[in-house]
Design a protein around this motif. Structure first.
Motif, PDB file in Angstrom:
ATOM      1  N   ALA B 181       0.836  -1.205   0.000  1.00 15.82           N
ATOM      2  CA  ALA B 181       0.000   0.000   0.000  1.00 15.82           C
ATOM      3  C   ALA B 181       0.868   1.252   0.000  1.00 15.82           C
ATOM      4  O   ALA B 181       0.539   2.264  -0.606  1.00 15.82           O
ATOM      5  N   ALA B 184       2.186   3.287  -3.186  1.00 12.62           N
ATOM      6  CA  ALA B 184       1.405   4.272  -3.931  1.00 12.62           C
ATOM      7  C   ALA B 184       2.103   5.641  -3.881  1.00 12.62           C
ATOM      8  O   ALA B 184       2.637   6.036  -2.846  1.00 12.62           O
ATOM      9  N   ARG B 186       1.011   8.477  -3.670  1.00  9.77           N
ATOM     10  CA  ARG B 186       0.403   9.340  -2.664  1.00  9.77           C
ATOM     11  C   ARG B 186       1.213   9.423  -1.368  1.00  9.77           C
ATOM     12  O   ARG B 186       1.201  10.438  -0.691  1.00  9.77           O
ATOM     13  N   PHE B 187       1.902   8.353  -1.037  1.00  6.32           N
ATOM     14  CA  PHE B 187       2.562   8.294   0.259  1.00  6.32           C
ATOM     15  C   PHE B 187       4.062   8.563   0.177  1.00  6.32           C
ATOM     16  O   PHE B 187       4.763   8.436   1.171  1.00  6.32           O
TER      17      PHE B 187
END
Lengths: 275, 328
Positions: B181, B184, B186-187
Motif C-alpha cells: 500500500a 502508492a 500518494r505516500f
C-alpha cells in the motif's frame, strides 16, 4: 486458486477494485449477476429479490418469510460461485456468508461519506445534495439488511481480513495490496476446503429448492451434506411430501446421492391411533 | 521515503508487523520509545506519560490541564520523528497525531478479542481469564484515551487508510500488505511535503516547550511555523511572558527565526515617562513569580521586559508607513 469476497459502500470504488483484481488474475467477477442468476434459477421475480437483498426491511417485511426465502436463494448462488473457485464476489453479504471458509479473502472497501458522494455526483450526474442523499440511504439500507439477516454490523472491521479506505489509497494500490495477500498459501483453495465449500453450496441449494416448492416449503426439513452426499432429515405430514423433497434435491447438479431419512408424521400418528 | 503510523490492540501482533515493515524497508522503528523519548525530553516521568497516552483516564483527568500538557509532549515527539521521514511509528496516538499529515500511511492492526487473549495467554504465568481481562482492560483504556485526547473513535475505520485483521493474516502477510500500500505515489514524501511536516513538527515542539515552561504554561499562545520561521501570537498580561515565549521558541533546534506577535495587555506604548504607567496587571502573576512582592530582582526583570517589548513595538510602528500612534 482462491475466492475474494468484497463488501463495498456506494461510491467507495469497490466494484472498480473488484473488476481490476478479477481482470488481472483471470478470475470471474460476480456482482449483480448473482441476483439475476438467483432469480432465473429459482424462478422468482428479480425485482423482488433485489428488494430482499438491497433495501431496508419495512416492518411488514420483517414478518414475511418470503424475504428469508430470497436470502436463501442468494446465499445458495454465492456459495455455488465460491465453490466454482477463482472468483471475485462483490456485495450481497458474500463476505459474511463465506466467512467460515479459510480460503476466502474478505475485503471491505470504504471511504468517507463526502468523498463517496462526490464520486457518485461525478459519475452519475447527480446534484451534490442528491448524491449525498443517495450515499446515506444506500448505507442505511444495506447495513440494515445485513443486520436483519445476519445480525452483524457491516462496518465492524473485524469481519474482514482487510479494510481499504479509498479516500487516500487509489484503486491500483488497493488492487496490489489484495494481490499481495492473496499470494499467501493460506488463501489458496485446498482440496479439503474445496469440498467443504461444495458441500455448503449443495446444502444451500437444497434448502433453496425445498423453499421454492410450495409442497415442501411449510415442512421442517433439515438438509446436510458430506462429500456431495445429501441427507434429508426432519418431518413431513404425508409420504408424497417426503418423495417431493427427495425428487427436488436429487435434481441439483453435483449431488451424488440422497439419503432420505424424513419421518412422515401423519403415518406415525395414524399408527399410534391404530395401536 | 514515507511514514507509517500504526495503531494496534493488545495481542494483535501490530508491533511485530511494524517491526517487519521497518526491517523490510530499512526504516527506523519506534513504539514505546516514543513515550520514553518524550518523557526524557520534557523532563516528565515516563510512567505518568504512559498513563496519559495508553491507559484509561480517571474522571479527574478530564478536567486537568496536565493531561493536555502531556499529550502535547507526546504529539511533539511523534511529529518530530515523523519529520525525520522513513519511519514506522506504532502507538495509539500516531495515526491521530499524523491524521492530516501528507505522505503518512495510517494503519490499524486488530484481531478478534478471543484470539488476542489466546496469544497473550501463551506467555508463561498468564491464565486465559487473566489474558482476556487484560485485553478488555487495554481496549477500554486506549479507546477512552483516544476519545479524550483526540475526540475520535479509535475503532472508526475511516480514521485509517488500511485495516488488517490478524485473525487469518500472519505477521509476514501484514507487513507485505502495508509495504504494498505504501508503494502508492500518494505516500511518497516530496520536498514540499517534508517541509510541511518539518514545520508542523517545529510548531508542535514550540507548543510543547511552552507547556513545559513554568512561566508560559497554561497561557493561550498560538504557534505557527512556515519555512522554519515560528510565529507566536496571542495576548498575555505580563511582558516577561512575551520575552520568555520568544526565548523558548528560539532555543529549539531547527527554528530559523521567531516572529513575536504577542500583545502584552496593560502596557501603554505611547508614554514618554516610564515611572507611572505600569500597572500591577502588567506584572507576571501566579506560579512563575518569585515570592516577596514586587521589589528586587524580579521587579527589575519585569521592567526590563516591558522596555524591550516597548522598544520592539515602537520599532515596528516606525517601520510601518502609517504609524498607529496616538498624540495627546
Amino acid at each position: 486458486m482462491s475466492v475474494i469476497a468484497i463488501s463495498e459502500t456506494a461510491g467507495s470504488l469497490g466494484t472498480e477494485i473488484a473488476r481490476s483484481v478479477a481482470a488481472r488474475l483471470g478470475y470471474e467477477l460476480a456482482d449483480r449477476e448473482i441476483i439475476t442468476k438467483a432469480a432465473d434459477r429459482f424462478g422468482e421475480a428479480a425485482t423482488e429479490i433485489v428488494h430482499a437483498t438491497e433495501e431496508k426491511p419495512t416492518l411488514w417485511d420483517r414478518f414475511r418469510d418470503t424475504q428469508r426465502r430470497y436470502m436463501t436463494y442468494v446465499e445458495a448462488i454465492v456459495l455455488e460461485l465460491a465453490a466454482a473457485d477463482r472468483v471475485v464476489l462483490v456485495g450481497r453479504g458474500s463476505a459474511i456468508v463465506l466467512a467460515r471458509f479459510p480460503n476466502v479473502l474478505r475485503v471491505r472497501v470504504t471511504a468517507p461519506e463526502g468523498t463517496r458522494a462526490r464520486r457518485v455526483e461525478g459519475g452519475q450526474g447527480l446534484t451534490a445534495d442528491a448524491a449525498l442523499d443517495y450515499v446515506q440511504r444506500s448505507d442505511r439500507e444495506l447495513g440494515a439488511r445485513l443486520r436483519f439477516f445476519y445480525h452483524v454490523d457491516w462496518d465492524d472491521s473485524l469481519r474482514y481480513d482487510l479494510v481499504v479506505n479509498t479516500d487516500r489509497l487509489d484503486v491500483a494500490a488497493a488492487v496490489h495490496t489484495i494481490e499481495q495477500l492473496l499470494g499467501d498459501e493460506r488463501f489458496q483453495t485446498s482440496p479439503e476446503v474445496g469440498r467443504a465449500i461444495l458441500d455448503a453450496s449443495l446444502t444451500a441449494q437444497a434448502k433453496a429448492v425445498l423453499l421454492r416448492n410450495p409442497v415442501t416449503r411449510p415442512r421442517q426439513i433439515v438438509v446436510s451434506c458430506r462429500d456431495a452426499n445429501l441427507s434429508l432429515t426432519g418431518s413431513v405430514e404425508v409420504p408424497s411430501e417426503r418423495e417431493a423433497a427427495e425428487a427436488e434435491v436429487a435434481r441439483i447438479p453435483g449431488v451424488k446421492h440422497v439419503g432420505n431419512e424424513i419421518v412422515v408424521l401423519g403415518a406415525v400418528r395414524r399408527g399410534a391411533g391404530a395401536a | 521515503m514515507s511514514v507509517v503510523a500504526m495503531s494496534d490492540t493488545a495481542g494483535s501482533l501490530g508491533v511485530e508487523i511494524g517491526r517487519a515493515v521497518a526491517a523490510g524497508l530499512d526504516y527506523a522503528f519506534a513504539d514505546r520509545e516514543i513515550i520514553t523519548e518524550a518523557a526524557e525530553r520534557f523532563g516528565q516521568d515516563a510512567r505518568a506519560l504512559t498513563h496519559i497516552v495508553e491507559e484509561r483516564p480517571t474522571l479527574r483527568e478530564h478536567f486537568e490541564v496536565g493531561t493536555r500538557r502531556y499529550a502535547a509532549f507526546v504529539e511533539a515527539t511523534i511529529l518530530e520523528m515523523a519529520a525525520r521521514d522513513d519511519v514506522v511509528l506504532v502507538g495509539r496516538a500516531c495515526p491521530f497525531v499524523l491524521g492530516e499529515a501528507p505522505h503518512t500511511l495510517r494503519v490499524r492492526i486488530d484481531a478478534p478479542e478471543r484470539l488476542r487473549a489466546e496469544r497473550i495467554a501463551r506467555s508463561p504465568g498468564i491464565t486465559p481469564q487473566a489474558a482476556l481481562d487484560r485485553v478488555r482492560e487495554s481496549d477500554r483504556g486506549r479507546s477512552a484515551r483516544t476519545k479524550l485526547l483526540f475526540h475520535a473513535d479509535w475503532g472508526d475505520p475511516l480514521r485509517y487508510d488500511l485495516l488488517l485483521s490478524t485473525e487469518r493474516l500472519d505477521v509476514d502477510d501484514g507487513a507485505r500488505a502495508v509495504i504494498q500500500a505504501l508503494a502508492a505515489e500518494r505516500f511518497r514524501s516530496t520536498e514540499a511535503s517534508r517541509r510541511t511536516m518539518t514545520d508542523r513538527a517545529l510548531a508542535s515542539q514550540v507548543h510543547a516547550r511552552l507547556f513545559a515552561n513554568a512561566v508560559t504554561r497554561d497561557r493561550p499562545l498560538e504557534v505557527t511555523c512556515a519555512g522554519g520561521v515560528v510565529t507566536l501570537a496571542g495576548a498575555v498580561d505580563a511582558a516577561q511572558l512575551w520575552v520568555t515565549a520568544e526565548e523558548v521558541a528560539a532555543a529549539i533546534p531547527g527554528v530559523a527565526a521567531v516572529r513575536n506577535e504577542i500583545t502584552v495587555i496593560g502596557v501603554a506604548l505611547d508614554t514618554r515617562s516610564e515611572g507611572d504607567e505600569l500597572s500591577h496587571a502588567a506584572f507576571l502573576h501566579g506560579e512563575g513569580r518569585s515570592w516577596g512582592g514586587y521589589g528586587g530582582e524580579w521587579y527589575e526583570r519585569e521592567w526590563d521586559a516591558v522596555r524591550r517589548y516597548r522598544d520592539a513595538r515602537r520599532g515596528q510602528a516606525q517601520e510601518s508607513p502609517e504609524p498607529a500612534r496616538r498624540t495627546s
